[in-house]
Design a protein around this motif. Sequence first.
Motif, PDB file in Angstrom:
ATOM      1  N   UNK A  51       0.812  -1.229  -0.089  1.00  0.00           N
ATOM      2  CA  UNK A  51      -0.118  -0.221  -0.257  1.00  0.00           C
ATOM      3  C   UNK A  51       0.880   1.105  -0.253  1.00  0.00           C
ATOM      4  N   UNK A  52       1.761   1.669   0.828  1.00  0.00           N
ATOM      5  CA  UNK A  52       2.991   2.437   1.104  1.00  0.00           C
ATOM      6  C   UNK A  52       4.019   2.431  -0.022  1.00  0.00           C
ATOM      7  N   UNK A  53       3.984   1.877  -1.102  1.00  0.00           N
ATOM      8  CA  UNK A  53       5.776   1.408  -1.499  1.00  0.00           C
ATOM      9  C   UNK A  53       5.451   2.111  -2.607  1.00  0.00           C
ATOM     10  N   UNK A  54       3.707   2.162  -3.401  1.00  0.00           N
ATOM     11  CA  UNK A  54       3.859   3.587  -4.257  1.00  0.00           C
ATOM     12  C   UNK A  54       3.949   5.033  -4.026  1.00  0.00           C
ATOM     13  N   UNK A  55       3.797   5.523  -2.733  1.00  0.00           N
ATOM     14  CA  UNK A  55       3.862   6.582  -2.910  1.00  0.00           C
ATOM     15  C   UNK A  55       5.452   7.693  -2.956  1.00  0.00           C
ATOM     16  N   UNK A  56       6.541   7.238  -2.889  1.00  0.00           N
ATOM     17  CA  UNK A  56       7.307   7.729  -2.868  1.00  0.00           C
ATOM     18  C   UNK A  56       8.208   7.171  -4.220  1.00  0.00           C
ATOM     19  N   UNK A  57       7.861   7.240  -5.819  1.00  0.00           N
ATOM     20  CA  UNK A  57       7.682   7.351  -6.797  1.00  0.00           C
ATOM     21  C   UNK A  57       7.186   6.928  -7.736  1.00  0.00           C
ATOM     22  N   UNK A  58       5.974   6.252  -7.205  1.00  0.00           N
ATOM     23  CA  UNK A  58       4.384   6.125  -8.373  1.00  0.00           C
ATOM     24  C   UNK A  58       4.343   7.255  -9.048  1.00  0.00           C
ATOM     25  N   UNK A 255      -1.531   9.645   0.176  1.00  0.00           N
ATOM     26  CA  UNK A 255      -0.396   8.731  -1.213  1.00  0.00           C
ATOM     27  C   UNK A 255      -0.102   9.644  -2.329  1.00  0.00           C
ATOM     28  N   UNK A 256      -1.434  10.154  -2.950  1.00  0.00           N
ATOM     29  CA  UNK A 256      -0.847  11.223  -4.566  1.00  0.00           C
ATOM     30  C   UNK A 256      -0.297  12.483  -3.800  1.00  0.00           C
ATOM     31  N   UNK A 257      -0.177  12.948  -2.453  1.00  0.00           N
ATOM     32  CA  UNK A 257      -0.361  14.417  -2.817  1.00  0.00           C
ATOM     33  C   UNK A 257       0.962  14.769  -1.925  1.00  0.00           C
ATOM     34  N   UNK A 258       1.270  13.670  -1.057  1.00  0.00           N
ATOM     35  CA  UNK A 258       2.149  14.567   0.299  1.00  0.00           C
ATOM     36  C   UNK A 258       3.682  14.865  -0.573  1.00  0.00           C
ATOM     37  N   UNK A 321       0.249  21.596   5.678  1.00  0.00           N
ATOM     38  CA  UNK A 321       0.469  22.460   4.997  1.00  0.00           C
ATOM     39  C   UNK A 321       1.652  23.686   5.083  1.00  0.00           C
ATOM     40  N   UNK A 322       1.774  24.696   6.155  1.00  0.00           N
ATOM     41  CA  UNK A 322      -0.343  24.478   6.623  1.00  0.00           C
ATOM     42  C   UNK A 322      -1.377  25.271   5.776  1.00  0.00           C
ATOM     43  N   UNK A 323      -2.511  25.945   6.318  1.00  0.00           N
ATOM     44  CA  UNK A 323      -3.534  26.525   5.780  1.00  0.00           C
ATOM     45  C   UNK A 323      -2.946  28.391   5.613  1.00  0.00           C
ATOM     46  N   UNK A 402      -6.438  23.498  -5.953  1.00  0.00           N
ATOM     47  CA  UNK A 402      -6.408  25.034  -5.131  1.00  0.00           C
ATOM     48  C   UNK A 402      -5.192  24.506  -4.378  1.00  0.00           C
ATOM     49  N   UNK A 403      -4.083  23.117  -4.848  1.00  0.00           N
ATOM     50  CA  UNK A 403      -3.157  23.274  -4.148  1.00  0.00           C
ATOM     51  C   UNK A 403      -3.116  22.612  -2.445  1.00  0.00           C
ATOM     52  N   UNK A 404      -2.001  22.377  -1.978  1.00  0.00           N
ATOM     53  CA  UNK A 404      -1.747  21.322  -1.101  1.00  0.00           C
ATOM     54  C   UNK A 404      -3.032  21.536   0.108  1.00  0.00           C
ATOM     55  N   UNK A 405      -2.368  22.608   0.371  1.00  0.00           N
ATOM     56  CA  UNK A 405      -2.325  23.321   1.796  1.00  0.00           C
ATOM     57  C   UNK A 405      -3.252  23.622   1.991  1.00  0.00           C
TER      58      UNK A 405
END
Length: 459
Positions: A51-58, A255-258, A321-323, A402-405
């Motif tokens: 589940x987590x292995x995809x986060x850094x590079x996929x 997962x797709x944003x951080x 983000x912070x907001x 709207x961006x990550x924040x």
Amino acid sequence: MDAPGDPEGSRAPGGDDPTESAREAPNRLSREQIFALISAASINLGSMMYYSILGPFFPKEAEKKGASNTVIGMIFGCYALFELLASLLFGKYLVHIGAKFMFVAGMFVSGGVTVLFGVLDQVPEGPIYIALCFLVRIIDAISFAAAITASSSILTKTFPNNVATVLGSLEIFSGLGLVLGPPLGGFLYQSFGYEVPFISLGCIILLMVPLNMYILPNYESDPSEHSFWKLISLPKVALISFVINSLSACFGFLDPTLSLFVLKKFNLPAGYVGLVFLGLALSYAISSPLFGLLSDKMPHLRKWFLVFGNLITAGCYMLLGPVPVLPIKSQLWLLVLVLVINGVSAGMSVIPTFPEILSCAYENGFEEGLSTLALVSGLFGAMWSVGAFVGPTLGGLLYEKIGFEWAAAVQGLWALTSGLVMGLFYLLEYSRRRRRSKLQNTLGTEEERSTLLPDENQP
């Protein structure tokens, strides 16, 4: 604890008499209990690593193949959508299929498709690549749903009086998978390329299959007359399901944003991006056993864990983000600190949900046995999958718009709402119990007077 072979616990798991349970519990685990723990630990570790292995590079690789951020979020999210459908199906028919067979078969298929995911970089970019990503993720979701549903049912059957303690302790392996997945996947990707992380993990999962075929306990039970609809129509179960949705959406949102946010904001290499996820995973793994133990020993604390855990999670996402409305500058150390606090609040909120649903089911006439455990396991998996689908899908879309924040702040509102609604429900429940208690005391006093009055009137 009851013996693993005892189909009926002396009381409902997560009940309100922990002292009796502790007094009856043996000092040593039985052979079946140890084997059940090993099997559950193996699937928790494997599933969370994948589940987590995809986060850094996929996300970065998918962008190269022509996938937009929204499509990447949907690739993450489709896993949860089909896990939702499969969890409901497998929870309903687990006793027909057999818990052990479902576990082993799900693990075998999942290991195979994990290996297949590792060769997708050889596929031509564009629609073909995107379609195959969806297909492999869907098959993996169905297979892991089978294994996890069977695992949770077997565990709860094996440890009927210590559900939260056991599930919380096994979150160490879930957290370990979350800890190992991103950095290990990131460094293997950086050193050997795209294929190696998935092929390595798939082979590890496949090697666990013969082990679990040998050691996993095999339980049988009669089908239940109850259904998911009857279970989720209970108001308390419905609200707890909403809490599960919000918590899994918070996890899925990252997962797709951080990784994209960290790469863009702090210019870290892919291998080091995985280390950022450690704050969340490690704190969750460490705190979960503690909250599981407290949930079993002091069941009255569960409601407070659910409410305050959600409120703290909401605050974390406002600060992630912070907001922009807050006069706080985005810094890497602050991001990691917030993720650590979020891991603790997630453990506080997630662990009590399963025993709370199970206790509510028993209080409303569900029979004690593997069939009810399968329904609860399937419902938990399905509700978790709802949030895990909405979280990355909506997160990917909001990240683009709207961006990550601001996207993180919107996600935090979901946790805030679920925490407040759950708190209101517990207040109303407490108020109803007090009124009922006063009414019973009043009726009891009137009955005593009515029995005494004739005697008092005699000469």
